[in-house]
Enzyme design. Structure first.
Site, PDB file in Angstrom:
ATOM      1  N   GLY B  61      31.765 -35.272  38.139  1.00  0.00           N
ATOM      2  CA  GLY B  61      32.933 -34.309  37.243  1.00  0.00           C
ATOM      3  C   GLY B  61      32.576 -32.841  37.806  1.00  0.00           C
ATOM      4  N   SER B  62      33.309 -31.906  37.049  1.00  0.00           N
ATOM      5  CA  SER B  62      33.504 -30.533  37.347  1.00  0.00           C
ATOM      6  C   SER B  62      32.143 -29.682  37.471  1.00  0.00           C
ATOM      7  CB  SER B  62      34.243 -29.962  36.449  1.00  0.00           C
ATOM      8  OG  SER B  62      34.251 -28.375  36.679  1.00  0.00           O
ATOM      9  N   THR B  63      32.364 -28.872  38.343  1.00  0.00           N
ATOM     10  CA  THR B  63      30.876 -27.951  38.685  1.00  0.00           C
ATOM     11  C   THR B  63      30.692 -27.141  37.239  1.00  0.00           C
ATOM     12  OG1 THR B  63      32.072 -26.573  39.828  1.00  0.00           O
ATOM     13  CG2 THR B  63      30.890 -28.100  40.942  1.00  0.00           C
TER      14      THR B  63
END
Lengths: 394, 126
Positions: B61-63
Site C-alpha cells: 500500500g501507500s508509503t
C-alpha cells in the site's frame, strides 16, 4: 553495507537526533535492497507535503526532525494541500490551513525551499545527466530518470527526507546502470496527436508494465508536455520509475536483450480514453497535473483571451512558471477570464471533495486516477475542451 | 524455537503473536487512534495490534503507511514488535521512525497465532 567514518558518526548520533534517524532509515533500506554503500546525491525532492496526506502523525514527525535537522543538499518540495497565500479564496477551512502552514514551517526550518511543485525540473531544480538524486513525487521521478537521465529510485516522503538530512541515499536500483535496462517493449501504432494521447498511453502501459521499464518504439516526436504527462500516467496506474523512447531519450541506446512487447494501437487508445471518464456534468475544471509549463500557459492564454469562464477553473502551476507567465503576459489574460491560478497546490492534493465539488473535468489521466480514489467523478478531456467546458454559457 | 533473522530496527520486546498470512497495509488498514485492524477482508479485521508482536509476510500500500505506524506509537497503541518474511520500505521506515523493534528474513509460518514471542535484536524466540 560499507559506511564511511562520517556516515558511522551520523549513525551513532554524533551529528544530532534527526541526522541519526535519517541515517538509520538509509542503512535499513540499504540492507533490505542489498546496497553496497551509500552514494552522495545532488538534490532531493520531498513528497508528503500536503496535510491531507500527512495527517497529524506526519506533522508531528516533521516537527520532531526540525528540532535539530538541516538539509545538506538542495531540497525542494511537492505541492501542498492549498495555496500558501490565497487559501481563503480557495475555500479552504482555517483548521486545515493552520496545520498545512505548520507542515510548511517545519520544512522551512529543515532548510527546504518552499517550491511546492511536482515539476521541480521546471522550477530551477534541474539535475544533470548521470547525477544521483533522491526524489519523491512519482511523476518527477519518471521524468528525471527517463528524459534527463538523472538517477533516482521512487522515494517515499521519509526516505527522501533522510537523503536530504544526510546528503546520501543507498546505492541500489535505478542508481545502478544495469538496473536501468528496459524490461518490456511497447510498439506504438496509435497516432499520438495531443499530450492527452500520451497521458492515455502512459495509463495503459503503466498497468501492464507494473514496476518494469517500458521501451517505446514508433514515437516520432514528443514535446516536454507530452513527456511530462506520459511520466505522470505511467507512475499512477503502475509503479513505473523509468522508460525509454527509441531514438529520443538519453539512455535508449543502452544494450538490452530481446523484449516481450505489447502493442498500443488505436483500439487501446480509445478504450483506455473512455475508461478514464465517468458520467456527469463537470462543476470543477482543472488543468496542470503535473503542474503547467510555460508553453501550456501560452496555450491557455490564447484559448481564454477575451472569454469568461462560467465555472470554477483552476490552472495549477509552480510559482516560478507563473512568474515566467507574468513576464510573458499570459497570466494577466488567464486571470482576466476568471480562471484561477492554483499555486503551491493542485486538484489532487487539495481537499477538493470537501469543497463540495462532485464532477471534475481535467486533461490528466493521473488526476483522474487519484480523484476517483478520493470519491469524485471525473471527465478526461483535452486541454482545449477543458477551456470550452469552463467557458460554456459564459 | 529460536529463529535468527535480520534486524531492521534493533530492540527487545515481548508479546503475544498476532499473525497475518497475507501482506498488511497500515494506511487505510489500521486505525491510527485505536490500533484496530480495519482492512476489509483481512483475517485480522477487528483485532488490535496494540502490544502484540505483529507477524506478517511484508507490507503493502501507500508509503504514508510509515506515518500510520508512527501515529500508532505516539498514541500508545502500536505493536511491541514486527516480524516479517521480507521487510519493505513502508514497514522499515515506519518501524525506525516509531522505534518499534523489527526483524525480517524469518520463516513467519513457524510462528503460531497467540504464541508468546520474544524479539531481541535479530532473534525471534517463541
Amino acid at each position: 553495507m560499507h559506511l564511511t567514518r562520517e556516515e558511522e558518526a551520523m549513525l551513532a548520533g554524533e551529528q544530532g537526533h534527526a541526522t541519526q534517524k535519517a541515517m538509520q532509515i538509509l542503512v535499513a533500506l540499504g540492507k533490505i535492497y542489498d546496497a553496497e554503500r551509500l552514494v552522495r546525491v545532488s538534490s532531493v525532492q520531498v513528497s508528503g507535503v500536503s496535510y491531507k496526506n500527512l495527517g497529524d502523525a506526519g506533522l508531528e514527525f516533521l516537527s520532531e526532525l526540525a528540532r535539530d535537522g538541516k538539509a545538506r543538499v538542495r531540497t525542494t518540495l511537492n505541492p501542498a494541500g492549498m495555496s500558501l497565500t490565497d487559501w481563503e479564496a480557495q475555500g479552504i477551512e482555517s483548521g486545515f490551513a493552520e496545520k498545512q502552514l505548520k507542515v510548511i514551517d517545519a520544512y522551512a526550518r529543515l532548510g527546504a525551499e518552499i517550491t511546492c511543485t511536482c515539476t521541480p525540473y521546471l522550477a530551477g531544480n534541474e539535475p544533470a545527466f548521470g547525477q544521483h538524486i533522491a526524489w519523491g513525487e512519482s511523476s518527477a521521478v519518471v521524468y528525471a530518470n527517463s528524459v534527463i537521465g538523472a538517477r533516482t529510485n521512487r522515494e517515499g516522503g521519509p526516505s527522501a527526507l533522510a537523503a536530504s538530512l544526510t546528503g546520501r541515499t543507498p546505492l541500489y536500483g535505478l542508481h545502478l546502470p544495469e538496473k536501468r535496462v528496459p524490461t518490456i517493449g511497447v510498439n506504438v501504432e496509435a497516432h499520438l496527436r495531443l499530450p492527452e494521447d500520451f497521458s492515455v498511453m502512459g495509463y495503459y502501459v503503466g498497468r501492464a508494465a507494473k514496476d518494469g521499464i517500458p521501451y517505446f518504439r514508433g514515437i516520432g516526436r514528443a514535446s516536454l508536455e507530452d513527456l511530462k504527462t506520459l511520466s505522470a500516467a505511467l507512475a499512477s496506474s503502475g509503479g513505473v520509475a523509468m522508460f525509454h523512447i527509441d531514438g529520443m531519450t538519453p539512455e535508449a541506446g543502452m544494450p538490452h536483450g530481446n523484449l516481450e512487447a505489447l502493442t498500443f494501437g488505436r483500439r487501446e487508445l480509445s478504450e483506455t480514453d473512455s475508461m478514464l471518464s465517468d458520467e456527469g456534468e463537470p462543476d470543477f475544471i482543472s488543468v496542470g497535473c503535473p503542474h503547467c509549463s510555460l508553453t501550456e500557459l501560452a496555450t491557455l492564454a490564447r484559448l481564454l483571451g477575451g472569454r469568461r469562464v462560467s465555472r470554477e477553473f483552476w490552472v495549477c502551476c509552480s510559482r516560478e512558471v507563473k512568474r515566467q507567465g507574468d513576464e510573458a503576459g499570459y497570466s494577466r489574460v488567464i486571470e482576466e477570464s476568471g480562471a484561477k491560478f492554483a499555486l503551491d497546490t493542485c486538484m489532487v492534493v487539495a481537499p477538493i471533495e470537501e469543497l463540495g465539488y462532485k464532477v471534475v473535468a481535467t486533461n490528466s489521466a493521473k488526476a483522474c486516477h487519484y480523484l476517483r480514489n478520493a470519491g469524485l467523478r471525473v471527465r478526461f478531456i483535452p486541454l482545449e475542451e477543458c477551456v470550452e467546458e469552463a467557458t460554456k454559457g459564459g | 524455537m529460536k529463529l535468527k533473522g535480520r534486524a531492521i530496527f534493533e530492540g527487545k520486546a515481548e508479546g503475544r503473536a498476532l499473525v497475518s498470512s497475507s501482506p498488511v497495509s497500515f494506511y487505510g488498514g489500521v486505525n491510527p487512534d485505536t490500533g484496530e485492524i480495519v482492512e476489509r477482508g483481512s483475517e485480522l479485521a477487528g483485532q488490535s495490534v496494540k502490544g502484540r508482536v505483529l507477524v506478517f509476510p511484508h507490507g503493502k500500500g501507500s508509503t504514508v503507511g510509515s506515518y500510520v505506524l508512527y501515529r500508532l506509537a505516539k498514541n500508545g497503541v502500536a505493536p511491541c514488535a514486527i516480524v516479517n518474511a521480507k521487510c519493505e520500505t513502508i514497514v522499515a521506515v515506519g518501524a525506525i521512525i516509531s522505534e518499534i523493534p523489527c526483524v525480517d528474513m524469518v520463516d513467519v509460518s513457524k510462528i503460531k497465532p497467540d504464541a508468546p514471542v520474544r524479539v531481541d535484536g535479530a532473534t525471534v524466540e517463541f
